[in-house]
Design an enzyme around this catalytic site. Structure first.
Site, short mmCIF file in Angstrom:
data_model
loop_
_atom_site.label_atom_id
_atom_site.label_comp_id
_atom_site.label_asym_id
_atom_site.label_seq_id
_atom_site.Cartn_x
_atom_site.Cartn_y
_atom_site.Cartn_z
N GLU A 101 0.82 -1.22 0.00
CA GLU A 101 0.00 0.00 0.00
C GLU A 101 0.85 1.26 0.00
O GLU A 101 0.34 2.34 -0.26
CB GLU A 101 -0.97 0.00 1.19
CG GLU A 101 -0.32 -0.06 2.54
CD GLU A 101 -0.13 1.32 3.15
OE1 GLU A 101 -0.91 2.22 2.85
OE2 GLU A 101 0.82 1.48 3.92
N HIS A 158 -3.97 -2.98 2.75
CA HIS A 158 -3.38 -2.89 4.09
C HIS A 158 -3.12 -4.29 4.65
O HIS A 158 -2.06 -4.54 5.23
CB HIS A 158 -4.30 -2.11 5.02
CG HIS A 158 -4.03 -0.65 5.07
ND1 HIS A 158 -3.17 -0.09 5.98
CD2 HIS A 158 -4.49 0.37 4.31
CE1 HIS A 158 -3.13 1.22 5.79
NE2 HIS A 158 -3.91 1.51 4.78
#
Length: 376
Positions: free
Chosen positions: A23, A324
């Site tokens: 991410e 995430h």
């Protein structure tokens, strides 16, 4: 003797981490800091937050680095705002009383999540006071931590107390949360793959330094939408005025199933109508209920690290695989000999299976016993 020397060399060799992977934000840094404190392994992180408009450390990230250094006596290079590379060599986490001031509306929740596990596994009690933002975009708000994250950690053997003395909304901040950590925790495995029937939905509509009528409008719109979505339930949403030095609003909903659960929230902002705040929270809950996940995607991400430290395998069904979650898994694998399998693609529901290595080959430091009292 050769095997022992090889293990010592592995534990003292710095782990090289590309902060632009996955991410490409603060998740890589926070996970690396927690894992470094837990294992005693140093790391060097380059290209920090490379995928963000303003790469490098922001004040809340620097606060997390300095907090991790303070509780462990770590040696750090590059801990300044804007830095795109840091080197971190930890000592063991030391239980004690700590105060940290982010200095902006940076997320207090993310600093807390960086420190909680290392201090929870340390052999002594700790308390944390963290000043900054408690309800800010792109991070779990205080009430999410208290209603969702804390009960699940307690369930798997990582108990702690949590309170908020002042709320802090973006952009002013000025909030403060406190955590009490008994220490000597030993995480247990978790099996949560079926959501089960929905038992209740409860919520909170709150404002700080704004007319109460805004909270009432948030509540009214949320209940109207919930009655259409869940005609067989009677959701309860309370209204509250929060003590704060800043202005803001929040609408939070908790769906309690048997045994699954999800927590969704939305924050107000300048020019954002109360009805839109309510709609965002209800829409997020509707998305969760429309899939077969047992927990919301944020909780799945936040439970991953403690489950890798458990004394047995775990399985968790998330309503959505997020970047995430995948990034967190990649960083964990750099530090620990653990198997993490996600059986679905990004954006879909999936079961996350965690298989810690047998025994305790991870070399967890378990923290120091000597208490420490420090602040920033």
């Amino acid at each position: 003797m050769g095997a022992l020397n090889s293990e010592r060399e592995r534990m003292t060799t710095s782990i090289e981490i590309d902060g632009g992977s996955g991410e490409g934000g603060g998740q890589v840094l926070r996970s690396a800091l927690s894992l470094s404190l837990l294992t005693g392994r140093p790391f060097r992180l380059s290209r920090i937050r490379a995928n963000r408009d303003r790469p490098g450390l922001r004040p809340q990230h620097r606060a997390a680095v300095r907090a991790a250094a303070r509780v462990s006596g770590a040696e750090v290079r590059g801990d300044r705002v804007g830095s795109e590379e840091i080197a971190f060599t930890p000592g063991p986490a030391r239980p004690g009383e700590y105060f940290f001031d982010i200095g902006t509306a940076g997320a207090t929740s993310l600093v807390l999540q960086t420190l909680l596990l290392p201090l929870a596994l340390a052999a002594g009690r700790s308390s944390l006071t963290i000043r900054g933002g408690t309800h800010v975009p792109w991070s779990p708000c205080f009430h999410y931590l208290d209603w969702q994250w804390r009960p699940l950690l307690d369930h798997i053997g990582v108990p702690f107390g949590l309170t908020m003395t002042m709320a802090g909304f973006f952009p002013q901040g000025g909030g403060e949360l406190q955590a009490w950590i008994p220490g000597s925790s030993r995480p247990r495995p978790l099996s949560l793959t079926e959501r089960g029937p929905l038992r209740s939905v409860r919520g909170l509509s709150a404002v700080a330094n704004l007319p109460r009528e805004i909270a009432e409008r948030q509540r009214s719109r949320a209940l109207r939408r919930l009655h259409k979505l869940l005609p067989d339930l009677e959701p309860e949403v309370t209204v509250e005025e929060l003590p704060a030095a800043s202005r803001g609003s929040v609408l939070l909903l908790l769906a309690e199933c048997e045994p699954g659960r999800a927590c969704c929230f939305a924050l107000g902002a300048r020019g954002k109508r109360a009805e839109r705040v309510a709609a965002e929270a209800v829409d997020a809950l509707a998305t969760f209920l429309g899939r077969d996940g047992a927990v919301d995607p944020w909780l799945a991400d936040q439970l991953l690290l403690p489950l890798t430290l458990a004394d047995g395998p775990s399985a968790l069904r998330t309503s959505e695989v997020t970047l995430h979650l995948l990034t967190n898994a990649e960083v964990i694998r750099l530090f620990l000999p653990v198997e993490i399998d996600v059986d679905g693609p990004l954006g879909a529901a999936a079961t996350v299976r965690v298989r810690p290595a047998a025994g305790d080959p991870s070399g967890l430091t378990r923290g120091a016993e000597e208490p420490c009292s420090a602040g920033t």
